[in-house]
Design a protein around this motif. Structure first.
Motif, short mmCIF file in Angstrom:
data_model
loop_
_atom_site.label_atom_id
_atom_site.label_comp_id
_atom_site.label_asym_id
_atom_site.label_seq_id
_atom_site.Cartn_x
_atom_site.Cartn_y
_atom_site.Cartn_z
N ILE A 75 0.87 -1.18 0.00
CA ILE A 75 0.00 0.00 0.00
C ILE A 75 0.91 1.22 0.00
O ILE A 75 1.75 1.37 0.90
CB ILE A 75 -0.91 0.01 1.23
CG1 ILE A 75 -1.94 -1.12 1.14
CG2 ILE A 75 -1.60 1.35 1.39
CD1 ILE A 75 -2.77 -1.29 2.41
N ALA A 76 0.73 2.09 -0.98
CA ALA A 76 1.56 3.30 -1.09
C ALA A 76 0.64 4.52 -1.15
O ALA A 76 -0.10 4.70 -2.13
CB ALA A 76 2.44 3.24 -2.33
N PHE A 77 0.66 5.34 -0.12
CA PHE A 77 -0.20 6.52 -0.08
C PHE A 77 0.35 7.60 -1.02
O PHE A 77 1.55 7.83 -1.09
CB PHE A 77 -0.29 7.07 1.34
CG PHE A 77 -1.25 6.31 2.20
CD1 PHE A 77 -2.57 6.71 2.32
CD2 PHE A 77 -0.84 5.16 2.86
CE1 PHE A 77 -3.47 6.00 3.10
CE2 PHE A 77 -1.74 4.44 3.65
CZ PHE A 77 -3.06 4.85 3.76
N THR A 78 -0.58 8.23 -1.73
CA THR A 78 -0.22 9.31 -2.64
C THR A 78 -0.57 10.67 -2.05
O THR A 78 -0.02 11.69 -2.46
CB THR A 78 -0.94 9.14 -3.99
OG1 THR A 78 -2.36 9.02 -3.76
CG2 THR A 78 -0.45 7.90 -4.70
N ARG A 79 -1.50 10.69 -1.11
CA ARG A 79 -1.83 11.91 -0.36
C ARG A 79 -2.58 11.53 0.91
O ARG A 79 -3.27 10.51 0.92
CB ARG A 79 -2.63 12.90 -1.21
CG ARG A 79 -4.04 12.42 -1.60
CD ARG A 79 -4.75 13.50 -2.38
NE ARG A 79 -6.05 13.05 -2.81
CZ ARG A 79 -7.19 13.30 -2.14
NH1 ARG A 79 -7.15 14.00 -1.03
NH2 ARG A 79 -8.34 12.86 -2.59
N PRO A 80 -2.42 12.27 1.98
CA PRO A 80 -1.58 13.47 2.13
C PRO A 80 -0.14 13.14 2.54
O PRO A 80 0.67 14.04 2.69
CB PRO A 80 -2.29 14.22 3.25
CG PRO A 80 -2.84 13.14 4.11
CD PRO A 80 -3.23 12.04 3.17
N THR A 81 0.18 11.86 2.76
CA THR A 81 1.51 11.47 3.20
C THR A 81 2.11 10.48 2.21
O THR A 81 1.47 10.07 1.25
CB THR A 81 1.46 10.81 4.60
OG1 THR A 81 0.64 9.63 4.52
CG2 THR A 81 0.86 11.75 5.63
#
Length: 246
Positions: A75-81
């Motif tokens: 899982i790779a967050f693109t926003r906000p972190t």
């Protein structure tokens, strides 16, 4: 955590043969046998509801099957972190998880720490691991409706590895054996539940376009909304190495 009978034929079956009652294990085996992708890539919107506030996040989820019944997901967050979570699922033992913080530091999520909220949501780290059907003891509790669907209700108690939950209850849709709801119990109390909505068949794979994890007391929930999806595409195995988190 995948035959229509004519009314006249059903009557004949009931009159001529004894009713065969499936066990909880057999129901879960049918659910486990549903078609699954070898790889998947999806874009997901996360909405965290706490009181009157709604926190919005987005991430990309990639998954790939490997040998020995192992799955790996990131899982790779693109926003906000820029947080990332890597999970290596194993058969017969607890999964491995590593978290990359926004600072770039990578830490291992130990089994005893999987009852903690993931990115301030209502999902625990445990909820982001896979379910190995052989790790649980199952008991059929009966039949019940869930998300307006007729379901079998099956209790599951984990027998292998660390236990975050005392037990869970799966609501397995009668029409196709897809799990539409899961109840979670901790320290003897009903803690929260997960429901699947807007289920569609994509490339032969039953897929919920919306999931909601809600506290049993109604005081908070987290929604996951599918914004984009591709199954069985080429994904480099190197993407799922611990070193790729840095």
């Amino acid at each position: 955590m995948k035959v229509k009978i004519g009314f006249a034929c059903l009557l004949v079956s009931i009159m001529c043969f004894p009713v065969y009652a499936m066990t909880g294990r057999e129901i879960m085996e049918k659910s486990d046998a549903l078609t699954q992708p070898d790889t998947a890539k999806s874009k997901i919107l996360m909405l965290i509801h706490k009181g009157k506030k709604v926190q919005e996040k987005e991430f990309v989820l990639k998954m790939k099957k490997f040998e020995n019944d192992e799955d790996k997901a990131i899982i790779a967050f693109t926003r906000p972190t820029q947080i990332k979570l890597l999970t290596h699922s194993h058969k017969g033992k607890d999964d491995d998880q590593w978290l990359r913080l926004s600072s770039g530091k990578v830490k291992r999520i130990v089994s005893s720490g999987r009852d903690k909220p993931f990115v301030n949501s209502h999902f625990y780290y445990e909820d982001l691991t896979s379910i190995d059907i052989d790790d649980y003891y199952y008991k059929l509790l009966g039949e019940e409706k869930a998300v307006n669907e007729d379901c079998y209700k099956v209790e599951g108690v984990k027998q292998v590895g660390e236990k975050v939950y005392d037990k869970v209850a799966f609501y397995v849709r009668k029409s196709d054996y897809f799990v539409v709801r899961v109840d979670f119990f901790k320290k003897g109390k009903f803690l929260k539940f997960l429901e699947n909505y807007k289920i569609k068949e994509i490339d032969g794979i039953l897929t919920p376009y919306k999931l909601k994890m809600e506290l049993a007391n109604g005081k908070g929930s987290t929604e996951l909304i599918l914004k984009g999806l591709k199954y069985n595409i080429e994904i480099d195995s190197a993407k799922f190495r611990k070193e790729a988190l840095r």
